[in-house]
Design a protein around this motif. Structure first.
Motif, PDB file in Angstrom:
ATOM      1  N   LYS A  36      -5.196  -0.340  -2.819  1.00 45.54           N
ATOM      2  CA  LYS A  36      -5.739   0.920  -2.320  1.00 45.54           C
ATOM      3  C   LYS A  36      -7.122   0.604  -1.775  1.00 45.54           C
ATOM      4  O   LYS A  36      -7.946   0.026  -2.499  1.00 45.54           O
ATOM      5  CB  LYS A  36      -5.809   1.965  -3.441  1.00 45.54           C
ATOM      6  N   ASP A  37      -7.361   0.948  -0.525  1.00 47.86           N
ATOM      7  CA  ASP A  37      -8.636   0.660   0.135  1.00 47.86           C
ATOM      8  C   ASP A  37      -9.000  -0.821   0.036  1.00 47.86           C
ATOM      9  O   ASP A  37     -10.160  -1.186  -0.156  1.00 47.86           O
ATOM     10  CB  ASP A  37      -9.762   1.523  -0.449  1.00 47.86           C
ATOM     11  N   CYS A  70      -0.625   2.388 -12.199  1.00 49.91           N
ATOM     12  CA  CYS A  70      -1.885   2.178 -11.479  1.00 49.91           C
ATOM     13  C   CYS A  70      -3.076   2.306 -12.427  1.00 49.91           C
ATOM     14  O   CYS A  70      -2.960   2.873 -13.513  1.00 49.91           O
ATOM     15  CB  CYS A  70      -1.999   3.180 -10.334  1.00 49.91           C
ATOM     16  N   TYR A  72      -4.926  -1.909  -7.169  1.00 54.43           N
ATOM     17  CA  TYR A  72      -4.738  -0.536  -7.613  1.00 54.43           C
ATOM     18  C   TYR A  72      -3.639  -0.423  -8.667  1.00 54.43           C
ATOM     19  O   TYR A  72      -3.700   0.433  -9.538  1.00 54.43           O
ATOM     20  CB  TYR A  72      -4.428   0.353  -6.418  1.00 54.43           C
ATOM     21  N   GLU A 111       0.856  -1.181   0.000  1.00 55.15           N
ATOM     22  CA  GLU A 111       0.000   0.000   0.000  1.00 55.15           C
ATOM     23  C   GLU A 111       0.890   1.229   0.000  1.00 55.15           C
ATOM     24  O   GLU A 111       1.977   1.224   0.570  1.00 55.15           O
ATOM     25  CB  GLU A 111      -0.902   0.018   1.236  1.00 55.15           C
TER      26      GLU A 111
END
Length: 148
Positions: free
Chosen positions: A80-81, A111, A85, A6
């Motif tokens: 991501k989250d 990305c 990503y 991340e």
């Protein structure tokens, strides 16, 4: 085994360009979900290239092409989250003159929203008394159903 990262502003396990990455753990079930998400995307190598033949009236041959790179997320996946990503790309620049060849390698990050970090382009060139050619390649992620 795929490694997952991340983007962080804190202490980093790896840095690509200016982007700091922290390695994160993904349980087996989550890893399967992430692979399904990643497989909805293709890593594209878009090459613009040509060759000039000095020995044949300076004819120009187009070397441009687009290639799809399979299993691109094996080098690492960016989350991501909690979702896929982006991924790492391993780029190489090559320059040669006759038998003298110089290579540079680096790592980049691409990305799904177009964000890039580090080196996400390649350059190759070769020249001799008979020929000159160059290739410029850029890497990006493209959703599979968006193919032209």
């Amino acid at each position: 085994m795929i490694r997952f990262y991340e983007i962080t502003a804190e202490e980093a396990d790896q840095t690509i360009g200016e982007v700091k990455l922290k390695e994160v753990f993904a349980a087996e079930e989550k890893e399967k979900e992430l692979i399904v998400e990643a497989e909805q995307w293709e890593l594209i190598k878009d090459v613009e290239g040509y060759e000039e033949l000095y020995w044949h009236d300076n004819d120009i041959i187009d070397h441009s092409y687009i290639a799809v790179i399979d299993h691109y997320y094996g080098s690492g996946m960016i989350l991501k989250d909690g979702h896929f990503y982006g991924a790492f790309v391993n780029t190489k620049d090559t320059s040669s003159m006759g038998l003298s060849v110089t290579r540079w390698e680096d790592t980049g990050l691409v990305c799904i929203d177009g964000f890039r970090a580090g080196k996400t382009t390649e350059w190759e060139t070769h020249s001799s008394d008979e020929v000159y050619w160059e290739h410029k390649a850029k890497y990006y992620l493209q959703k599979k159903e968006e193919k032209a």
